[in-house]
Design an enzyme around this catalytic site. Sequence first.
Site, PDB file in Angstrom:
ATOM      1  N   LYS A  88       0.834  -1.202   0.000  1.00 38.94           N
ATOM      2  CA  LYS A  88       0.000   0.000   0.000  1.00 38.94           C
ATOM      3  C   LYS A  88       0.875   1.261   0.000  1.00 38.94           C
ATOM      4  CE  LYS A  88      -3.857  -2.249   2.508  1.00 38.94           C
ATOM      5  NZ  LYS A  88      -4.671  -2.198   3.744  1.00 38.94           N
TER       6      LYS A  88
ATOM      7  N   HIS B 274      -1.807  -5.461   1.685  1.00 35.03           N
ATOM      8  CA  HIS B 274      -3.075  -6.170   1.508  1.00 35.03           C
ATOM      9  C   HIS B 274      -2.764  -7.573   0.999  1.00 35.03           C
ATOM     10  CE1 HIS B 274      -7.053  -7.341   0.098  1.00 35.03           C
ATOM     11  NE2 HIS B 274      -6.413  -7.804  -0.972  1.00 35.03           N
TER      12      HIS B 274
HETATM   13  P1  IDP Z   1      -7.651  -7.193   5.891  1.00 31.04           P
HETATM   14  O1  IDP Z   1      -6.883  -6.128   5.133  1.00 31.04           O
HETATM   15  O2  IDP Z   1      -6.841  -7.772   7.019  1.00 31.04           O
HETATM   16  O3  IDP Z   1      -8.249  -8.254   4.986  1.00 31.04           O
HETATM   17  P2  IDP Z   1     -10.310  -5.985   6.066  1.00 31.04           P
HETATM   18  O4  IDP Z   1     -11.285  -6.194   7.173  1.00 31.04           O
HETATM   19  O5  IDP Z   1     -10.590  -6.600   4.743  1.00 31.04           O
HETATM   20  O6  IDP Z   1      -8.871  -6.463   6.621  1.00 31.04           O
HETATM   21  O7  IDP Z   1     -10.137  -4.421   5.906  1.00 31.04           O
HETATM   22  C1  IDP Z   1      -9.511  -3.855   4.776  1.00 31.04           C
HETATM   23  C2  IDP Z   1      -8.642  -2.680   5.226  1.00 31.04           C
HETATM   24  O8  IDP Z   1      -9.462  -1.668   5.834  1.00 31.04           O
HETATM   25  C3  IDP Z   1      -7.619  -3.024   6.308  1.00 31.04           C
HETATM   26  O9  IDP Z   1      -6.433  -3.610   5.790  1.00 31.04           O
HETATM   27  C4  IDP Z   1      -7.375  -1.678   6.944  1.00 31.04           C
HETATM   28  O10 IDP Z   1      -6.485  -0.879   6.158  1.00 31.04           O
HETATM   29  C5  IDP Z   1      -8.762  -1.054   6.904  1.00 31.04           C
HETATM   30  N1  IDP Z   1      -9.536  -1.296   8.140  1.00 31.04           N
HETATM   31  C6  IDP Z   1     -10.159  -2.445   8.497  1.00 31.04           C
HETATM   32  N2  IDP Z   1     -10.791  -2.324   9.679  1.00 31.04           N
HETATM   33  C7  IDP Z   1     -10.557  -1.050  10.084  1.00 31.04           C
HETATM   34  C8  IDP Z   1     -10.967  -0.301  11.244  1.00 31.04           C
HETATM   35  O11 IDP Z   1     -11.668  -0.785  12.151  1.00 31.04           O
HETATM   36  N3  IDP Z   1     -10.537   0.982  11.298  1.00 31.04           N
HETATM   37  C9  IDP Z   1      -9.764   1.571  10.333  1.00 31.04           C
HETATM   38  N4  IDP Z   1      -9.362   0.905   9.231  1.00 31.04           N
HETATM   39  C10 IDP Z   1      -9.756  -0.393   9.096  1.00 31.04           C
HETATM   40 MG    MG Z   2      -9.733  -8.085   3.576  1.00 35.01          MG
END
Ligand code: IDP
Ligand code: MG
Length: 165
Positions: free
Chosen positions: A10, A124
């Site tokens: 990222k 990611h």
């Molecule tokens: P992941 O990247 O571990 O798969 P996801 O739940 O798919 O997690 O969330 C995508 C992205 O959104 C995360 O990598 C992070 O950058 C952001 N994110 C997820 N949850 C939160 C939160 O509660 N607060 C702020 N940013 C979040």
């Molecule tokens: Mg995800």
Amino acid sequence: MLQQTLVLIKPDGLKKSLTGNVLTRLSETKLDIVATKIVKVSRELAAEHYKELKDKPFFEDLLKYLMGEYHKKKVMALVYWGEDAIEKVRKICGATNPEEADAVSIRGAYGRITTKGVYENVIHASANMAEAEREIKLWFQPGEIIQDFYPVKAVKGTCEKKVWA
Ligand code: IDP
Ligand code: MG
């Protein structure tokens, strides 16, 4: 099981010159890199990539983060391929919340939560096979990947494209 997975370094990772460190950590998996490129992320691409999170309060900040508005306007996209690729890569990435991520994981070592509450977690990685397929097809065209994972079809080219002058 042989799998493919989408990895994005990222904009915070690129701004902080972490590309080499992240790729070195990922090489511990012994997986193959079968595609890579640098992408300037549009709002449409960011919104499509994170469409499942569109109702979250942090969605707008997340789009700006992926578009590079807080760092550099670029992302490095890669496809890794090999045995259990999805789980191996996710494990080295660490938990979503960088404060909860294992200290020696990529997110634990290099991520942070901003005062605005954005999880700047450097990387990611696709979470499962369905997500990997959707994401790889979103970020890459068939000719950009050196392995054939998904069926392709030939279409007659009628649209204009740029070639070297
Ligand atoms: P992941 O990247 O571990 O798969 P996801 O739940 O798919 O997690 O969330 C995508 C992205 O959104 C995360 O990598 C992070 O950058 C952001 N994110 C997820 N949850 C939160 C939160 O509660 N607060 C702020 N940013 C979040
Ligand atoms: Mg995800």
